[in-house]
Design an enzyme around this catalytic site. Structure first.
Site, PDB file in Angstrom:
ATOM      1  N   SER A 145       0.842  -1.191   0.000  1.00 21.90           N
ATOM      2  CA  SER A 145       0.000   0.000   0.000  1.00 21.90           C
ATOM      3  C   SER A 145       0.875   1.239   0.000  1.00 21.90           C
ATOM      4  O   SER A 145       1.965   1.243   0.597  1.00 21.90           O
ATOM      5  CB  SER A 145      -0.917   0.030   1.223  1.00 21.90           C
ATOM      6  OG  SER A 145      -1.615   1.269   1.301  1.00 21.90           O
ATOM      7  N   TYR A 158      -2.898  -0.428  10.087  1.00 25.70           N
ATOM      8  CA  TYR A 158      -2.996  -1.000   8.744  1.00 25.70           C
ATOM      9  C   TYR A 158      -1.720  -0.774   7.956  1.00 25.70           C
ATOM     10  O   TYR A 158      -1.199  -1.703   7.317  1.00 25.70           O
ATOM     11  CB  TYR A 158      -4.194  -0.386   8.013  1.00 25.70           C
ATOM     12  CG  TYR A 158      -4.290  -0.809   6.561  1.00 25.70           C
ATOM     13  CD1 TYR A 158      -4.878  -2.033   6.220  1.00 25.70           C
ATOM     14  CD2 TYR A 158      -3.811  -0.003   5.531  1.00 25.70           C
ATOM     15  CE1 TYR A 158      -4.967  -2.426   4.899  1.00 25.70           C
ATOM     16  CE2 TYR A 158      -3.897  -0.396   4.210  1.00 25.70           C
ATOM     17  CZ  TYR A 158      -4.480  -1.608   3.894  1.00 25.70           C
ATOM     18  OH  TYR A 158      -4.558  -2.005   2.591  1.00 25.70           O
TER      19      TYR A 158
END
Length: 252
Positions: A145, A158
């Site tokens: 990500s 996350y």
């Protein structure tokens, strides 16, 4: 139908929606026999039906990945069965993203997010990569990500899991690459599955792309990394983020 993945078998985790679903469709369109995996059988069957209607091959394998070695091993074994005996490509896509800030993360949330986002792909790779190495070939594509490398004031939990996956990509490339298994990752930017989102568009303001991406953009990158065209690509994290992390952003 394309031929870039003709004759290949692929297990794609979390492929009943969003990026995973787009990846399953793209792989099947390029000739792969796809094991569509996820928790929701109805959505999984819909993806399988869409692939078959377009002339592709797909089967659904239910999995509720929790990070336990047993659950990952069970998914690997069932995917091998439905795919006819072996897995050529593993895409570690499944993940969860609970909104949180550091003070709001509980111990239970921490364990759940790391279980799904890191432990599950770790033990799934442990179950599949050695089999690939025995055959002398295979490809693993992980999902990272953009916020693993560009800090944002929310979602520390996350982003740390995605940083772990990008580190594992390089470690696994070193571990399994010499035995014929290529390991790489795609690092998606701000991606919206359907209609435009004001927050998503604001986060991309000033980037070269100037707008958020679509799941298909990530899927196409995964196809490339899984294909023979990427035979000389090992341990790489491919940014597909509209320039968000690599280019200075100037707010308009």
């Amino acid at each position: 139908m394309g031929t870039r993945l003709a004759g290949k078998t692929a297990l794609i985790t979390g492929s009943t929606s969003n990026i995973g679903r787009a990846t399953a469709l793209a792989f099947a369109a390029e000739g792969a026999h796809v094991a569509v995996s996820g928790r929701d059988k109805q959505r999984g069957d819909e993806v399988v039906a869409q692939i078959r209607a377009a002339g592709g091959r797909a089967d659904f394998v239910a999995a509720s990945l929790d990070g336990s070695p047993a659950t990952s091993q069970a998914l690997a074994d069932e995917a091998v069965r439905v795919l006819g005996g072996h897995i050529d490509v593993l895409v570690n896509n499944a993940g969860i993203y609970p909104p949180s800030t550091t003070p709001t993360v509980t111990s239970e949330m921490f364990d759940e997010v790391y279980g799904v986002n890191v432990k599950a792909p770790f033990f799934l790779t442990a179950a599949i990569a050695p089999r690939m190495a025995e055959r002398g070939s295979g490809v693993i594509v992980n999902l990272g990500s953009w916020i693993a490398r560009l800090g944002v004031p929310v979602s520390a939990l996350y982003s740390s899991t995605k940083g772990a996956m990008e580190t594992l990509t390089r470690a696994w490339a070193a571990e399994f690459g010499p035995r014929g298994v290529r390991v790489n990752a795609v690092s998606p930017g701000v991606v919206r599955p359907e209609s435009a989102d004001d927050m998503a568009e604001a986060m991309m303001r000033g980037t070269p792309a100037g707008a958020s991406g679509r799941p298909e953009s990530i899927a196409y990158a995964a196809v490339y990394l899984a294909s023979d065209e990427a035979a000389f690509v090992h341990g790489t994290v491919l940014d597909v983020d509209g320039g968000r992390t690599g280019v200075a952003v100037v707010a308009a």
